[in-house]
Write a protein that holds these residues in place. Sequence first.
Motif, PDB file in Angstrom:
ATOM      1  N   ALA A 125       9.319   7.941   6.308  1.00 25.16           N
ATOM      2  CA  ALA A 125       9.357   7.164   7.544  1.00 25.16           C
ATOM      3  C   ALA A 125       8.001   7.241   8.212  1.00 25.16           C
ATOM      4  N   VAL A 126       7.768   6.335   9.130  1.00 25.83           N
ATOM      5  CA  VAL A 126       6.541   6.376   9.913  1.00 25.83           C
ATOM      6  C   VAL A 126       6.608   7.585  10.850  1.00 25.83           C
TER       7      VAL A 126
ATOM      8  N   GLY B  29       0.801  -1.210   0.000  1.00 23.03           N
ATOM      9  CA  GLY B  29       0.000   0.000   0.000  1.00 23.03           C
ATOM     10  C   GLY B  29       0.837   1.265   0.000  1.00 23.03           C
ATOM     11  N   VAL B  30       0.560   2.137   0.968  1.00 23.25           N
ATOM     12  CA  VAL B  30       1.229   3.429   1.031  1.00 23.25           C
ATOM     13  C   VAL B  30       2.740   3.272   1.163  1.00 23.25           C
ATOM     14  N   TRP B  31       3.197   2.181   1.769  1.00 22.16           N
ATOM     15  CA  TRP B  31       4.635   1.973   1.957  1.00 22.16           C
ATOM     16  C   TRP B  31       5.296   1.366   0.727  1.00 22.16           C
ATOM     17  N   HIS B  32       4.494   0.897  -0.195  1.00 24.78           N
ATOM     18  CA  HIS B  32       5.030   0.480  -1.495  1.00 24.78           C
ATOM     19  C   HIS B  32       5.159   1.681  -2.421  1.00 24.78           C
ATOM     20  N   HIS B  33       4.164   2.568  -2.387  1.00 28.98           N
ATOM     21  CA  HIS B  33       4.147   3.704  -3.308  1.00 28.98           C
ATOM     22  C   HIS B  33       5.061   4.844  -2.858  1.00 28.98           C
ATOM     23  N   ASN B  34       5.123   5.094  -1.555  1.00 31.28           N
ATOM     24  CA  ASN B  34       5.866   6.256  -1.059  1.00 31.28           C
ATOM     25  C   ASN B  34       7.327   5.892  -0.800  1.00 31.28           C
TER      26      ASN B  34
ATOM     27  N   PRO C  24      12.210   3.800   9.025  1.00 21.61           N
ATOM     28  CA  PRO C  24      12.121   4.290   7.639  1.00 21.61           C
ATOM     29  C   PRO C  24      11.161   3.445   6.810  1.00 21.61           C
ATOM     30  N   GLY C  25      10.720   4.026   5.704  1.00 20.47           N
ATOM     31  CA  GLY C  25       9.691   3.404   4.894  1.00 20.47           C
ATOM     32  C   GLY C  25      10.033   2.038   4.357  1.00 20.47           C
TER      33      GLY C  25
END
Length: 510
Positions: A52-53, A41-46, A76-77
Motif C-alpha cells: 500500500a502507499v 512502475g513500482v506499483w506494477h512490480h510490487n 492498497p497497491g
Amino acid sequence: MVDKEVVIVGAGFSGIGLGIQLRKAGITDFTILEAADDIGGVWHHNRYPGVAVDIPSTTYSYSYEPNPSWSRLFAPGDELAAYAKRCAAKYGVTNHVRLHTRVEAAEYDADQHHWSVRTSGGSLTARFLISAVGPLDQPKYPDIPGLGTFAGPTVHTARWDPTVDLRGKRVAVIGSGATALQLIPEIAPEVARLSAFQRTPIWVIPKPNTTIAPPMRRLFERVPVTQRVLRMATSLLAELVMTAGIAYHMRVPLFVRSVEKLCLWHLEQQVADPETRERLTPKYGLGCKRPSFSNTYLRTFNRDNVDLITDRIVRIVHEGIVTARTDNASGEVTETLHEVEILLLATGFKTMQLGVVPPFPLHGTDGIEVGQWWDEHKYQNYEGISSPLAPNFWLMNGPWAAAGASWFSVIESGSRHIVRCLDEARRRRATQMVVRQEPHDAYMRSMHKKVRHTSFAQPSCSQANSYYFDRHGEAPFVRPISGPALELASRTFDLDHYRYDQAPLPGSQK
C-alpha cells in the motif's frame, strides 16, 4: 533527422506524468520505453501481501487528477496500479508507451546534437532523452553468504511470486523497513511460524488509515472541492512529518522530539513485552531512515507464532538461516540455526549507486559515462535534474531531487522543469541545451549548505543503515527543501542557466 524528438525511459508515475505534461504543452513526438510488460512502475512490480502507499492517497496522486474512488486513506497497491493506467489512458499517453523495451545504453552525438539509444528491441535516436525510472526500481538482495543455497523458495518482495503458498509454513522475513512493516502483519495470521530478522528498527507513526465510505466517495466525485480540502490537510500532515522531520530537522527540534515521543508512546501501547519493545526501539534519530505509518506492524510481535530476531545473520544454509550472538562477558560466540521453509527478502532497493543512477550506461560530453563519473566524484545534479556532463538529458528522480510531502511533488516539479526547457529550446530553435557549470556548482554549494540542517547531520545516522546515504557518506537522495519551495524553484529557475546551440547544417563546416 532523429527518430523521436523526446524519448522517456520508464512508464511509472514519473514517465506517465511527464508524458501528460508534454502533451499539454503540444509536444507529441515522444515515446516512452518501458522494460516491463505493463505500465505502473513500482506499483506494477510490487504485489506482495499488504502492499500500500505509505502516505495518504489524497496526497499521493497527481494534483490535477484527484481520484474520488480511493477505498482507504492509504490506498492498497492494486488501486495505485489501476490509477496509473487510468491516467495514462485519459490523457492519451498509453499509445506513446513501448513495452518490453529495456534501455541498455545511450550515447550522445555532439556533432548532430542527439542521443543514440540502444534498447533490447533495437536502436533509435532522440533529440532529447529523459530518464524517468523511479528510485525503487532495482531490488536489493542481501549480501549474505549462502543465499543461493537455501532449499525452499526465495522471493524478493519487489518481484513477488503469487504461486508461493505461505499458509501453514515456517517463513522467514529478512528486512525491517517500510516493506516489512506492511508485509509482516499481513502474513502472520496464516503462517505456522514467522521469523522476522531485524538489523535496524524503524520509527513507526500511528496510521489513521480509515476506510473511505461510498457516501464520502460520491461526495468527492460530485463536489470535488471537498477532496481538494482533504488533500490540503493530508499534504500538510505529510509535509510536517517528512519535510520538517528530515529537511528541517535541526531547525525544529521540538517538533522532531514530539514525533519521536509519539512513536515511542505508540510502541509502548502496541507491544506488551518490554524486552521486545526495547529491540524495536530505534537507536538513531527520526529521519535518518525513512519512517512509516502502521497500526498493525508493532503489535504483530505479540503473537505466539512470531519471533523477532536481532542476532546478526552469518550465513544461509540449505535448512534456513544461521545467526550468531556474542557473549559480552566471555566473548564466546553462539550460533543458532533457524529452520524455515520459505525465505522472503524485504530488503529494499538499490538507490544511489553505480548502475542505478542513471539506470543505464549514459555517455555524455567527451564520452564521459555519467554514472561512473558521479560514483567517483560524488553525486551532483542541477536542480536535481540535469548535469553539465549530459546535454539534452534530464534525470527525474536523480541526485538531490526528492523533496516535499509526496513523490508526486517531485514528478510534477521535474516535469515542469523539463517542459520549460523544451519550450525554451523550441523558442530559440536550439538543437542542444546543457546546464552551465557555474549555476550547477552554485546549486550544489547551496545543497551542501542546506544539508547541515537535515536529519542526516546527526551522528546517530551512522546506526540507521539507510538507503538515503551513498558510499561517500553523503545523502544525495533527498533535496533538503520543502514541497512548496520545490514547486517554486521549478517555476522560477533561470532558463539562462542553460546554454543553447544549433546543430550545423549538413555540409557546413564547424
